[in-house]
Write an enzyme that holds these catalytic residues in place. Sequence first.
Site, short mmCIF file in Angstrom:
data_model
loop_
_atom_site.label_atom_id
_atom_site.label_comp_id
_atom_site.label_asym_id
_atom_site.label_seq_id
_atom_site.Cartn_x
_atom_site.Cartn_y
_atom_site.Cartn_z
N GLN A 108 8.08 -14.59 20.96
CA GLN A 108 7.70 -15.81 21.38
C GLN A 108 8.40 -16.83 20.30
O GLN A 108 7.77 -17.70 19.62
CB GLN A 108 6.10 -16.03 21.32
CG GLN A 108 5.61 -15.38 22.68
CD GLN A 108 4.23 -15.46 22.63
OE1 GLN A 108 3.56 -16.56 22.78
NE2 GLN A 108 3.33 -14.44 22.02
N ASP A 128 0.80 -1.23 0.01
CA ASP A 128 0.06 0.13 0.00
C ASP A 128 0.70 1.36 -0.13
O ASP A 128 0.50 2.34 0.64
CB ASP A 128 -1.02 0.09 1.00
CG ASP A 128 -1.90 -1.02 1.15
OD1 ASP A 128 -1.75 -1.79 0.08
OD2 ASP A 128 -2.67 -1.19 2.03
N CYS A 188 -2.23 -2.66 7.48
CA CYS A 188 -2.20 -3.56 6.47
C CYS A 188 -0.82 -4.32 6.43
O CYS A 188 -1.12 -5.59 6.04
CB CYS A 188 -2.20 -2.58 5.25
SG CYS A 188 -4.02 -1.95 5.22
N LYS A 196 -6.78 -4.65 -3.12
CA LYS A 196 -7.61 -5.29 -2.04
C LYS A 196 -8.51 -4.34 -1.45
O LYS A 196 -8.32 -3.16 -1.17
CB LYS A 196 -6.34 -5.81 -0.93
CG LYS A 196 -5.45 -4.80 -0.43
CD LYS A 196 -4.53 -5.20 0.66
CE LYS A 196 -3.69 -4.37 1.26
NZ LYS A 196 -4.44 -3.44 2.11
#
Length: 225
Positions: free
Chosen positions: A202, A24, A162, A129
Amino acid sequence: MPEIPAQPFPFAFEPGAVALIVIDMQRDFTEPGGFGESLGNDVSRVAAIVPTVKRLIAGCRAAGMPVIHTMECHRPDLSDCPPAKRLRGKPSLRIGDAGPMGRILVAGEPGTAILPELAPLPGEVVIEKPGKGAFYATPLSDELARLGIRQLVFAGVTTEVCVQTTMREANDRGFDCLLAEDATESYFPAFKAATLEMIRAQGAIVGWTAATDTILAGLQGGGDD
Ligand code: C5J
């Protein structure tokens, strides 16, 4: 497999199976008078990454990687823009309204275009999109399968909207995702910082992050510790 130094640990990649996806980088998010500014944001923050994104695109093209571009936009009749998206909040201009660069986030309007400095080359995949994620209601999965892509380098705006949404969609579909830290930006510095942290937390729960120069050096087989 060759590796790119990254956080939280090196990003091992399969040459030939990696693409760059630029999210974008449109006038509507980076220039005054567009959608980003209509929401009350200072667009100069995101405009500042354009030279870095340009360098990343050039380096990936030189390395022979496919470059995929996305655009958040809607059909002129807004049939693909849910009212829940269009009517949310109190922007000065809503999606579909006429602004100084044409109708906000409508396909084909000047403001909806990708910045000319970052324009797709003929033959590069451009995904239009309607949502924040680039997989939702688009042919992106099919295009990646056609190109034999299993790993994605991410750049673009905005980091926590996005870019992050598309990274999470890609992660759930089995792609390894590496975000170029300095080739992405948010209107909110704290949101960008938090997004980079949560992506690589993580044990790379969503993906990896690294600086553009490190990525380019790594792709060329050099690495730069
Ligand atoms: C937003 C995007 N921020 N491209 N779109 O609405 O991140």
